[in-house]
Write a protein that holds these residues in place. Structure first.
Motif, mmCIF file in Angstrom:
data_model
loop_
_atom_site.group_PDB
_atom_site.id
_atom_site.type_symbol
_atom_site.label_atom_id
_atom_site.label_comp_id
_atom_site.label_asym_id
_atom_site.label_seq_id
_atom_site.Cartn_x
_atom_site.Cartn_y
_atom_site.Cartn_z
ATOM 1 N N UNK A 29 16.836 -12.240 38.550
ATOM 2 C CA UNK A 29 17.748 -11.599 37.611
ATOM 3 C C UNK A 29 16.958 -10.917 36.498
ATOM 4 N N UNK A 30 15.916 -11.634 36.043
ATOM 5 C CA UNK A 30 15.109 -11.062 34.964
ATOM 6 C C UNK A 30 14.438 -9.769 35.390
ATOM 7 N N UNK A 31 13.841 -9.767 36.569
ATOM 8 C CA UNK A 31 13.141 -8.565 37.034
ATOM 9 C C UNK A 31 14.131 -7.429 37.253
ATOM 10 N N UNK A 81 16.832 -6.880 35.586
ATOM 11 C CA UNK A 81 17.225 -6.256 34.327
ATOM 12 C C UNK A 81 16.083 -5.456 33.724
ATOM 13 N N UNK A 82 14.839 -5.828 34.056
ATOM 14 C CA UNK A 82 13.739 -5.012 33.549
ATOM 15 C C UNK A 82 13.766 -3.649 34.217
ATOM 16 N N UNK A 83 14.113 -3.641 35.508
ATOM 17 C CA UNK A 83 14.115 -2.350 36.197
ATOM 18 C C UNK A 83 15.298 -1.493 35.776
ATOM 19 N N UNK A 84 16.440 -2.132 35.579
ATOM 20 C CA UNK A 84 17.616 -1.352 35.230
ATOM 21 C C UNK A 84 18.656 -2.291 34.657
ATOM 22 N N UNK A 85 19.052 -2.106 33.431
ATOM 23 C CA UNK A 85 20.068 -2.999 32.862
ATOM 24 C C UNK A 85 21.276 -2.207 32.408
#
Lengths: 489, 167
Positions: A127-129, A131-135
């Motif tokens: 989930x963290x990765x 959101x780093x790519x696209x949130x």
């Protein structure tokens, strides 16, 4: 030497004539229709021509990309956003489902026993990765990406040099926009603003009465219409029978300060806001002379009770105009609607929701206030092709009262139906936050925008820790199960 | 921006690189070509992730406070989406061994702070505490950690090595 003299006077004469002609044209084709609220349809023709040119340009770009064998990155297909925007395929599942899925694929253990697995970390990691790519939040605070280039260098991300014809077209566009449209628009804007200031000041000297109201309304409308033409805004209004009435509150999604001009050119509203200095302050002070707008000093804005009190007073006076409020509190990029602040929904008046959707192809109206100041923003607006938008007036909404009262009333009126009455269960009263969310969903649905629960204030501030704590609570339930004393804190 | 190097070594496509680069620049508020920890924490959905800080740390090489685009891409390339519909975590078909191993290594490093290639009881407790917040007591958390180590530990050193983690 004596050849120069007649040449000089010739130039001066020509200049004089062309300026006069320009102003007459301006007057006839733009200002007079603005005063009477009619339109020659010039702008619609302009828009159709532009669309054809854009379609041609898109074909050329696609053809060029195919020749070079570069797959074009396309966030949209036929106007719909692809669910996996080239990078991640997001599945909208909940924390529980995902962790169960991960555990299932790892070991064959029974899934109902709550316990901890080392693999649980993968859920948070992923989930963290993602959101780093696209949130969902940070992309709402910058301008929307276009599906095809609209011949403005400011929207040129991935498109490289394609052909000579396209570049020539772009150059022509620059010439038209900066040398012809910009001076025209600036002249109109000046006219509009100065007329507003002088008109409202003059009307302010009249004694209160129907004449003053009539004149004030028309001065306001006329000046806003001139400003609309100054931006070459092509607006389509839908469902005008739902327009806000006196004693109500009009709420809309906020994309830029231009929203005010767009709404106020089709209706007569009382504005709410903070008093600014400079030109804005002059305009605000002049406007309030002609009709009662609600302006707050900077210090008063912080005091929520004072604000609520003044708004309530205004709303309860039925002779006063509907208030125009943007509950998001900040400009969002018109792809989504963010959390509505509950203050305006606590007042108890009828709410008239309005959805505004801009078409970014002709000019993106979003004001990125951290990147551009007001003047730069206005210049960018005036050097775009046009501002095209649609406005939907939604039917009025009120906060739901407790159904117990209604049930009682129904039972009283329809005595024999008392039997039914006992079946009607009392429904809880809607509080301001739920009401605000209901209005927000209606606006988002109508405008085709994404309905987000995030606060627009996240543009500048950090997110509250309470949200992280919620996530932690959810996860704790998964590992220790539903022990009442432990996880339900 | 060595696009060709990336294409050759990581299998990332050209449009994905462009996309990631525009994401990198939009996160880089200071516009100096590198990201700091604050830039990551500005993403609200990451800030509410209980393991957010650990994930952010994974991007920064040892002792440094800035990450450039190369480093950004290298870390994200671990999670390159697989073309068919599988999630990047379940590996069913024949996969290059190092690819799966790298993904597991990434997760292992989230637990193993001191990089001694073992997850000790304390490290496990730390991560557990981050994930559950204040909702579980110390004793209960301790017993969960003990049980997990007991189940996974095979060589009897009361810690979980990478090989035991992979199982």
């Amino acid at each position: 030497m004596f050849l120069l003299l007649p040449f000089d006077s010739l130039v001066v004469n020509l200049l004089g004539i062309s300026i006069t002609v320009l102003f007459t044209l301006l007057l006839v084709f733009i200002i007079v229709p603005a005063i009477f609220g009619v339109s020659f349809g010039i702008r619609k023709v302009y828009m159709k021509t532009l669309l054809k040119i854009f379609q041609w340009a898109t074909l050329r770009i696609e053809r060029g990309a195919k020749e070079k064998n570069h797959p074009l990155y396309k966030p949209y297909v036929n106007g719909k956003i692809l669910p996996c925007v080239g990078i991640i395929a997001k599945d909208p599942t909940s924390l529980e489902e995902e962790i169960k899925e991960i555990r299932r694929s790892g070991s064959g253990k029974a899934l109902d026993t709550p316990e901890f697995e080392l693999s649980d970390i993968f859920y948070f990691c992923r989930k963290g990765i993602e959101t780093i790519m696209d949130d969902e939040v940070t992309k709402r605070f910058s301008a929307e990406e276009l599906e095809s280039w609209n011949l403005l260098s400011r929207t040129n991300y991935n498109f490289q040099y394609i052909s000579l014809r396209l570049t020539v077209l772009w150059g022509l566009g620059v010439l038209i926009r900066y040398c012809f449209l910009l001076p025209l628009r600036v002249a109109l804007a000046f006219t509009g603003i100065s007329l507003l200031v002088t008109g409202t000041t003059v009307v302010g000297y009249l004694p209160n009465g129907r004449c003053k109201e009539f004149l004030s309304k028309h001065v306001h409308l006329m000046c806003y219409r001139i400003c609309v033409r100054a931006l070459t805004a092509i607006i389509t209004y839908h469902d005008r029978e739902n327009r806000p009435r006196n004693g109500g509150i009009c709420v809309a999604n906020h994309t830029s300060p231009i929203d005010v001009i767009i709404l106020a050119s089709d209706g007569y509203y009382a504005m709410v806001g903070q008093i600014h200095g400079g030109l804005m302050g002059v305009i605000q002070r002049a406007m309030v002379k002609a009709c009662p707008h609600v302006w707050f000093e900077r210090s008063e804005v912080k005091d929520r009770h004072l604000v609520a009190k003044r708004l309530t007073e205004h709303v309860q006076d039925k002779s006063k105009l509907p208030i125009l409020i943007f509950p998001e509190g900040t400009c969002i990029n018109n792809t989504s609607v963010m959390m509505f602040k509950k203050g305006s929904f606590e007042i108890g008046a009828t709410v008239y929701p309005v959805a505004i959707k801009y078409d970014p192809q002709f000019g993106d109206a979003f004001w990125n206030s951290s990147k551009y100041g007001m003047v730069t923003y206005l210049l960018r607006m005036m050097t775009s092709w046009a501002i095209v938008c649609s406005v939907w007036y939604l039917p009025p909404m009120t906060r739901q009262v407790s159904k117990v009262n209604l049930a009682y009333l129904i039972g009283y009126l329809f005595g024999p139906l008392l039997l039914l009455n006992s079946v009607i269960l009392p429904q809880p009263e809607e509080d301001a936050v739920q009401f605000a969310n209901r209005v927000k969903s209606a606006i988002a649905r109508q405008g085709g925008l994404v309905d987000l629960l995030w606060d627009g204030g996240l543009k500048r501030e950090k997110v509250k820790d309470a949200f992280k704590e919620e996530q932690q609570k959810l996860y704790s339930k998964m590992i220790v199960g539903n022990h009442e004393d432990r996880s339900r804190s | 921006m060595n696009a060709e190097w990336h294409l050759k070594h990581k299998g990332v496509s050209h449009s994905q690189i462009t996309r990631l680069y525009s994401r990198f620049t939009s996160l880089d508020k200071g516009e100096n070509g590198t990201l700091s920890r604050e830039d990551f924490q500005r993403i609200p959905e990451l800030a509410i992730n209980p393991l957010g800080d650990r994930i952010i740390n994974a991007f920064f090489p040892e002792g440094e406070d800035q990450v450039n685009f190369r480093g950004f891409m290298r870390t994200l390339a671990h999670f390159r989406p697989i073309e068919d519909n599988e999630k990047s975590k379940d590996q069913n078909g024949p996969e290059p061994l190092n690819s799966r191993s790298n993904k597991l290594h990434f997760a292992f490093r989230l637990y193993d702070l001191d990089k001694d290639d073992k997850i000790s009881r304390d490290e496990l407790l730390q991560v557990l505490r981050m994930m559950v917040g204040v909702n579980i007591s110390d004793e209960q958390l301790g017993s969960i950690a003990d049980r997990t180590i007991q189940e996974a530990d095979q060589d009897g050193d009361s810690a979980i090595s990478f090989a035991e983690f992979v199982k």
